[in-house]
Design a protein around this motif. Structure first.
Motif, PDB file in Angstrom:
ATOM      1  N   VAL A 177     -97.348 -32.553 -85.292  1.00  0.00           N
ATOM      2  CA  VAL A 177     -97.844 -31.482 -86.161  1.00  0.00           C
ATOM      3  C   VAL A 177     -98.795 -32.110 -87.178  1.00  0.00           C
ATOM      4  O   VAL A 177     -98.380 -32.920 -88.015  1.00  0.00           O
ATOM      5  CB  VAL A 177     -96.687 -30.765 -86.880  1.00  0.00           C
ATOM      6  CG1 VAL A 177     -97.226 -29.647 -87.772  1.00  0.00           C
ATOM      7  CG2 VAL A 177     -95.698 -30.195 -85.855  1.00  0.00           C
ATOM      8  N   TRP A 178    -100.075 -31.729 -87.091  1.00  0.00           N
ATOM      9  CA  TRP A 178    -101.123 -32.279 -87.957  1.00  0.00           C
ATOM     10  C   TRP A 178    -101.577 -31.220 -88.961  1.00  0.00           C
ATOM     11  O   TRP A 178    -101.964 -30.132 -88.552  1.00  0.00           O
ATOM     12  CB  TRP A 178    -102.341 -32.694 -87.137  1.00  0.00           C
ATOM     13  CG  TRP A 178    -102.101 -33.652 -86.016  1.00  0.00           C
ATOM     14  CD1 TRP A 178    -101.934 -33.352 -84.695  1.00  0.00           C
ATOM     15  CD2 TRP A 178    -102.026 -35.082 -86.109  1.00  0.00           C
ATOM     16  NE1 TRP A 178    -101.758 -34.496 -83.959  1.00  0.00           N
ATOM     17  CE2 TRP A 178    -101.808 -35.578 -84.798  1.00  0.00           C
ATOM     18  CE3 TRP A 178    -102.119 -35.976 -87.180  1.00  0.00           C
ATOM     19  CZ2 TRP A 178    -101.685 -36.934 -84.530  1.00  0.00           C
ATOM     20  CZ3 TRP A 178    -101.995 -37.333 -86.907  1.00  0.00           C
ATOM     21  CH2 TRP A 178    -101.787 -37.806 -85.613  1.00  0.00           C
ATOM     22  N   LEU A 192    -102.153 -27.968 -86.678  1.00  0.00           N
ATOM     23  CA  LEU A 192    -102.442 -28.116 -85.254  1.00  0.00           C
ATOM     24  C   LEU A 192    -101.237 -28.778 -84.612  1.00  0.00           C
ATOM     25  O   LEU A 192    -100.795 -29.845 -85.067  1.00  0.00           O
ATOM     26  CB  LEU A 192    -103.680 -28.984 -85.037  1.00  0.00           C
ATOM     27  CG  LEU A 192    -103.938 -29.447 -83.594  1.00  0.00           C
ATOM     28  CD1 LEU A 192    -104.211 -28.252 -82.691  1.00  0.00           C
ATOM     29  CD2 LEU A 192    -105.086 -30.437 -83.533  1.00  0.00           C
ATOM     30  N   ARG A 193    -100.691 -28.147 -83.576  1.00  0.00           N
ATOM     31  CA  ARG A 193     -99.592 -28.750 -82.822  1.00  0.00           C
ATOM     32  C   ARG A 193    -100.151 -29.346 -81.543  1.00  0.00           C
ATOM     33  O   ARG A 193    -100.670 -28.646 -80.690  1.00  0.00           O
ATOM     34  CB  ARG A 193     -98.514 -27.706 -82.504  1.00  0.00           C
ATOM     35  CG  ARG A 193     -97.761 -27.249 -83.740  1.00  0.00           C
ATOM     36  CD  ARG A 193     -96.667 -26.232 -83.435  1.00  0.00           C
ATOM     37  NE  ARG A 193     -96.030 -25.782 -84.674  1.00  0.00           N
ATOM     38  CZ  ARG A 193     -96.542 -24.837 -85.462  1.00  0.00           C
ATOM     39  NH1 ARG A 193     -97.664 -24.227 -85.101  1.00  0.00           N
ATOM     40  NH2 ARG A 193     -95.944 -24.503 -86.578  1.00  0.00           N
ATOM     41  N   GLN A 194    -100.042 -30.650 -81.466  1.00  0.00           N
ATOM     42  CA  GLN A 194    -100.514 -31.385 -80.287  1.00  0.00           C
ATOM     43  C   GLN A 194     -99.304 -31.647 -79.395  1.00  0.00           C
ATOM     44  O   GLN A 194     -98.452 -32.473 -79.692  1.00  0.00           O
ATOM     45  CB  GLN A 194    -101.165 -32.698 -80.713  1.00  0.00           C
ATOM     46  CG  GLN A 194    -101.652 -33.555 -79.545  1.00  0.00           C
ATOM     47  CD  GLN A 194    -102.009 -34.956 -80.001  1.00  0.00           C
ATOM     48  OE1 GLN A 194    -101.568 -35.419 -81.065  1.00  0.00           O
ATOM     49  NE2 GLN A 194    -102.795 -35.656 -79.220  1.00  0.00           N
ATOM     50  N   ALA A 204     -93.936 -26.903 -93.582  1.00  0.00           N
ATOM     51  CA  ALA A 204     -94.643 -26.868 -94.861  1.00  0.00           C
ATOM     52  C   ALA A 204     -93.915 -27.685 -95.915  1.00  0.00           C
ATOM     53  O   ALA A 204     -94.539 -28.377 -96.735  1.00  0.00           O
ATOM     54  CB  ALA A 204     -94.812 -25.424 -95.324  1.00  0.00           C
ATOM     55  N   SER A 205     -92.574 -27.633 -95.889  1.00  0.00           N
ATOM     56  CA  SER A 205     -91.784 -28.391 -96.848  1.00  0.00           C
ATOM     57  C   SER A 205     -91.874 -29.891 -96.577  1.00  0.00           C
ATOM     58  O   SER A 205     -92.081 -30.688 -97.501  1.00  0.00           O
ATOM     59  CB  SER A 205     -90.323 -27.928 -96.797  1.00  0.00           C
ATOM     60  OG  SER A 205     -89.506 -28.715 -97.632  1.00  0.00           O
ATOM     61  N   GLN A 206     -91.717 -30.283 -95.313  1.00  0.00           N
ATOM     62  CA  GLN A 206     -91.768 -31.706 -94.969  1.00  0.00           C
ATOM     63  C   GLN A 206     -93.129 -32.322 -95.269  1.00  0.00           C
ATOM     64  O   GLN A 206     -93.227 -33.452 -95.754  1.00  0.00           O
ATOM     65  CB  GLN A 206     -91.441 -31.901 -93.486  1.00  0.00           C
ATOM     66  CG  GLN A 206     -89.973 -31.790 -93.138  1.00  0.00           C
ATOM     67  CD  GLN A 206     -89.723 -32.176 -91.693  1.00  0.00           C
ATOM     68  OE1 GLN A 206     -89.897 -31.376 -90.784  1.00  0.00           O
ATOM     69  NE2 GLN A 206     -89.327 -33.404 -91.479  1.00  0.00           N
ATOM     70  N   LEU A 207     -94.195 -31.586 -94.973  1.00  0.00           N
ATOM     71  CA  LEU A 207     -95.545 -32.106 -95.140  1.00  0.00           C
ATOM     72  C   LEU A 207     -96.127 -31.804 -96.517  1.00  0.00           C
ATOM     73  O   LEU A 207     -97.259 -32.212 -96.803  1.00  0.00           O
ATOM     74  CB  LEU A 207     -96.461 -31.543 -94.048  1.00  0.00           C
ATOM     75  CG  LEU A 207     -96.122 -31.974 -92.620  1.00  0.00           C
ATOM     76  CD1 LEU A 207     -96.960 -31.193 -91.616  1.00  0.00           C
ATOM     77  CD2 LEU A 207     -96.344 -33.479 -92.452  1.00  0.00           C
ATOM     78  N   LYS A 208     -95.352 -31.060 -97.340  1.00  0.00           N
ATOM     79  CA  LYS A 208     -95.820 -30.684 -98.674  1.00  0.00           C
ATOM     80  C   LYS A 208     -97.191 -29.992 -98.601  1.00  0.00           C
ATOM     81  O   LYS A 208     -98.139 -30.348 -99.328  1.00  0.00           O
ATOM     82  CB  LYS A 208     -95.872 -31.903 -99.598  1.00  0.00           C
ATOM     83  CG  LYS A 208     -94.495 -32.513 -99.869  1.00  0.00           C
ATOM     84  CD  LYS A 208     -94.589 -33.678-100.798  1.00  0.00           C
ATOM     85  CE  LYS A 208     -93.251 -34.242-101.256  1.00  0.00           C
ATOM     86  NZ  LYS A 208     -92.064 -33.924-100.511  1.00  0.00           N
ATOM     87  N   ASP A 218     -97.897 -37.296 -93.849  1.00  0.00           N
ATOM     88  CA  ASP A 218     -99.149 -37.121 -93.109  1.00  0.00           C
ATOM     89  C   ASP A 218     -98.972 -36.255 -91.875  1.00  0.00           C
ATOM     90  O   ASP A 218     -99.766 -35.364 -91.614  1.00  0.00           O
ATOM     91  CB  ASP A 218     -99.721 -38.474 -92.684  1.00  0.00           C
ATOM     92  CG  ASP A 218    -101.033 -38.327 -91.937  1.00  0.00           C
ATOM     93  OD1 ASP A 218    -102.046 -37.979 -92.585  1.00  0.00           O
ATOM     94  OD2 ASP A 218    -101.052 -38.534 -90.704  1.00  0.00           O
ATOM     95  N   ASN A 219     -97.943 -36.513 -91.069  1.00  0.00           N
ATOM     96  CA  ASN A 219     -97.714 -35.701 -89.873  1.00  0.00           C
ATOM     97  C   ASN A 219     -96.274 -35.841 -89.424  1.00  0.00           C
ATOM     98  O   ASN A 219     -95.570 -36.775 -89.810  1.00  0.00           O
ATOM     99  CB  ASN A 219     -98.678 -36.098 -88.739  1.00  0.00           C
ATOM    100  CG  ASN A 219     -98.427 -37.496 -88.206  1.00  0.00           C
ATOM    101  OD1 ASN A 219     -97.548 -37.711 -87.384  1.00  0.00           O
ATOM    102  ND2 ASN A 219     -99.193 -38.473 -88.690  1.00  0.00           N
ATOM    103  N   ILE A 220     -95.846 -34.873 -88.626  1.00  0.00           N
ATOM    104  CA  ILE A 220     -94.515 -34.880 -88.022  1.00  0.00           C
ATOM    105  C   ILE A 220     -94.686 -35.170 -86.540  1.00  0.00           C
ATOM    106  O   ILE A 220     -95.478 -34.511 -85.857  1.00  0.00           O
ATOM    107  CB  ILE A 220     -93.816 -33.518 -88.197  1.00  0.00           C
ATOM    108  CG1 ILE A 220     -93.643 -33.191 -89.686  1.00  0.00           C
ATOM    109  CG2 ILE A 220     -92.468 -33.509 -87.492  1.00  0.00           C
ATOM    110  CD1 ILE A 220     -93.240 -31.746 -89.935  1.00  0.00           C
ATOM    111  N   ALA A 221     -93.973 -36.172 -86.032  1.00  0.00           N
ATOM    112  CA  ALA A 221     -94.107 -36.563 -84.629  1.00  0.00           C
ATOM    113  C   ALA A 221     -92.725 -36.622 -83.981  1.00  0.00           C
ATOM    114  O   ALA A 221     -91.947 -37.541 -84.253  1.00  0.00           O
ATOM    115  CB  ALA A 221     -94.811 -37.911 -84.503  1.00  0.00           C
ATOM    116  N   ASP A 222     -92.413 -35.644 -83.142  1.00  0.00           N
ATOM    117  CA  ASP A 222     -91.141 -35.591 -82.418  1.00  0.00           C
ATOM    118  C   ASP A 222     -91.408 -35.841 -80.935  1.00  0.00           C
ATOM    119  O   ASP A 222     -92.260 -35.169 -80.339  1.00  0.00           O
ATOM    120  CB  ASP A 222     -90.468 -34.226 -82.586  1.00  0.00           C
ATOM    121  CG  ASP A 222     -90.049 -33.954 -84.023  1.00  0.00           C
ATOM    122  OD1 ASP A 222     -89.979 -34.912 -84.817  1.00  0.00           O
ATOM    123  OD2 ASP A 222     -89.791 -32.783 -84.349  1.00  0.00           O
TER     124      ASP A 222
END
Length: 243
Positions: free
Chosen positions: A229-230, A209-211, A197-201, A141-145
């Motif tokens: 990253v949404w 959108l990068r918050q 793109a690979s991680q989120l398929k 769904d999203n990447i959160a670092d």
């Protein structure tokens, strides 16, 4: 194009969500067109992010593109986090009737230009990072670092443990003398990196959108930077502002 328009409209009405589209041969016979016409129509829908590419015998599936509303202005209120005892993103997903999940990794990175400015440290200073890949119903769904300066990790070593922090990192920081009193969001739209793109398929053509959320403690001390990253086609960030 006409076939793609028809299929697109049927997908918009909720047909085939999560299911496999009819095989190329079957649809070609049904619509009395060539198989190549069906392939081209399917390829258009793949490029638009509506269906998966399919591999070998695995057919193209219609993506679940339900939009998740993220209540961004409430997501880090300590009172809400304390009373619910769960991450507010988790609450948003559960209230939508879906199942949240995540994998957590930790590490140390050298602060780049942006991180150094946001955290108030010198460039290349080592900073801690907690990396999360969050999922809904098992799908990315999203990447959160989230990045933390040394002044915080020195008193909150639990941040470097890949296990989930039971009370939440924000509550932990507040208990150790680093309450987040305000935060500032900086939003950037753009294409996904190959890794994202690979991680989120992500399907071809889907932007993100990068918050970039900077959290401040007392006396405007930067205490954390959360970069989420949404995928742009399945999320709505909602902010409430008093006049």
């Amino acid at each position: 194009m006409r076939l793609a328009d028809e299929l697109r409209a049927r997908i918009a009405e909720g047909e085939w969500v999560g299911e496999t589209l009819p095989p190329e041969r079957v649809l070609a016979e049904e619509r009395q067109v060539s198989r190549n016409t069906v392939i081209k129509a399917y390829d258009l829908l793949v490029h638009e992010g509506l269906v998966t590419p399919g591999r070998g015998r695995a057919g193209r599936k219609v993506r679940d593109r339900r939009v998740l509303t993220v209540f961004a202005s409430q997501s880090e209120r300590l009172d809400r986090m304390t009373t619910s005892s769960v991450d507010t993103w988790v609450s948003d997903v559960q209230e939508d009737g879906r199942e949240p999940g995540q994998t957590i990794g930790v590490g140390v990175v050298s602060a780049n230009k942006d991180l150094a400015a946001w955290l108030g440290v010198e460039r290349d200073v080592p900073v801690a990072v907690r990396r999360r890949l969050r999922t809904i119903d098992g799908h990315p769904d999203n990447i959160a670092d989230t990045f933390y300066p040394p002044v915080v990790t020195e008193v909150c070593p639990e941040i470097m443990n890949p296990a989930d922090v039971p009370q939440g990192v924000l509550t932990l920081m507040a208990d150790r003398g680093f309450p987040q009193v305000r935060c500032e969001d900086r939003l950037r739209w753009g294409p996904a990196t190959p890794e994202e793109a690979s991680q989120l398929k992500l399907a071809p053509g889907v932007s993100v959108l990068r918050q970039n959320r900077i959290g401040y403690g007392p006396e405007d001390l930067p205490i954390r930077v959360a970069i989420t990253v949404w995928p742009g086609d399945t999320h709505e960030l909602r902010y409430e502002m008093s006049s």
